[in-house]
Write a protein that holds these residues in place. Structure first.
Motif, short mmCIF file in Angstrom:
data_model
loop_
_atom_site.label_atom_id
_atom_site.label_comp_id
_atom_site.label_asym_id
_atom_site.label_seq_id
_atom_site.Cartn_x
_atom_site.Cartn_y
_atom_site.Cartn_z
N HIS A 136 35.15 33.49 51.63
CA HIS A 136 35.03 32.90 50.31
C HIS A 136 34.21 31.61 50.38
O HIS A 136 33.41 31.34 49.50
CB HIS A 136 36.39 32.63 49.71
CG HIS A 136 37.20 33.88 49.50
ND1 HIS A 136 36.79 34.87 48.63
CD2 HIS A 136 38.35 34.30 50.04
CE1 HIS A 136 37.68 35.86 48.64
NE2 HIS A 136 38.64 35.54 49.50
N ASN A 137 34.42 30.81 51.44
CA ASN A 137 33.65 29.57 51.58
C ASN A 137 32.17 29.88 51.72
O ASN A 137 31.33 29.19 51.15
CB ASN A 137 34.13 28.78 52.80
CG ASN A 137 35.48 28.16 52.57
OD1 ASN A 137 35.92 28.01 51.45
ND2 ASN A 137 36.14 27.81 53.65
N ILE A 185 30.79 30.89 48.34
CA ILE A 185 30.69 29.73 47.44
C ILE A 185 29.47 28.89 47.79
O ILE A 185 28.72 28.48 46.91
CB ILE A 185 31.99 28.89 47.50
CG1 ILE A 185 33.12 29.65 46.84
CG2 ILE A 185 31.79 27.53 46.85
CD1 ILE A 185 34.49 29.04 47.04
N ILE A 226 26.31 30.72 46.67
CA ILE A 226 26.13 30.63 45.21
C ILE A 226 25.65 29.24 44.82
O ILE A 226 24.70 29.08 44.04
CB ILE A 226 27.45 31.00 44.49
CG1 ILE A 226 27.74 32.49 44.67
CG2 ILE A 226 27.37 30.63 43.00
CD1 ILE A 226 29.13 32.90 44.23
N LEU A 227 26.29 28.21 45.39
CA LEU A 227 25.85 26.84 45.11
C LEU A 227 24.42 26.60 45.59
O LEU A 227 23.63 25.92 44.92
CB LEU A 227 26.79 25.83 45.77
CG LEU A 227 28.14 25.65 45.12
CD1 LEU A 227 29.03 24.74 45.97
CD2 LEU A 227 27.99 25.08 43.73
#
Length: 124
Positions: A3-4, A7, A10-11
């Motif tokens: 998940h990290n 994220i 995406i960022l």
């Protein structure tokens, strides 16, 4: 763990679009160093996406990567500062405000730290 990484990816893509589209107008309007900070944050996000699996385990390898990258980045920072002082000395025809030079320095330093971490993650 995954998940990290997602994220950060995406960022990274959001900041890349921001750097290319929105801050691209700043570059052509003469606010070049301020727009570079978005590029540095994009590099940081993509580097953290790559480093997330390496840093999720709090082992000595991850600590060694961090320590070595920050140590080497210190010398890169001094080199960047010396080069900027030579380029933007008072007798130079290049005239930038202190904020712009600091923005340029921070952009280069942030990029250097995280790219060094990627280099040492691949090396160790």
């Amino acid at each position: 763990m995954k998940h990290n990484r997602a994220i950060f990816l995406i960022l990274g893509f959001i900041m890349l679009i921001n750097a290319l589209l929105i801050n691209g107008a700043y570059i052509f309007s003469g606010k070049f160093p301020e727009a570079l900070m978005a590029v540095a944050l994009t590099i940081m996000a993509f580097c953290l996406a790559y480093l997330a699996p390496h840093f999720s385990a709090k082992d000595e390898r991850a600590q060694k990567i961090r320590e070595r990258a920050v140590y080497i980045s210190y010398f890169w920072g001094i080199g960047i500062a010396v080069i900027l002082m030579i380029i933007f000395n008072p007798t130079s025809s290049l005239n930038l405000a202190a904020f712009q030079v600091l923005s340029l320095f921070m952009t280069l330093y942030i990029s250097t730290v995280f790219l060094n971490m990627v280099y040492y993650a691949k090396k160790y």
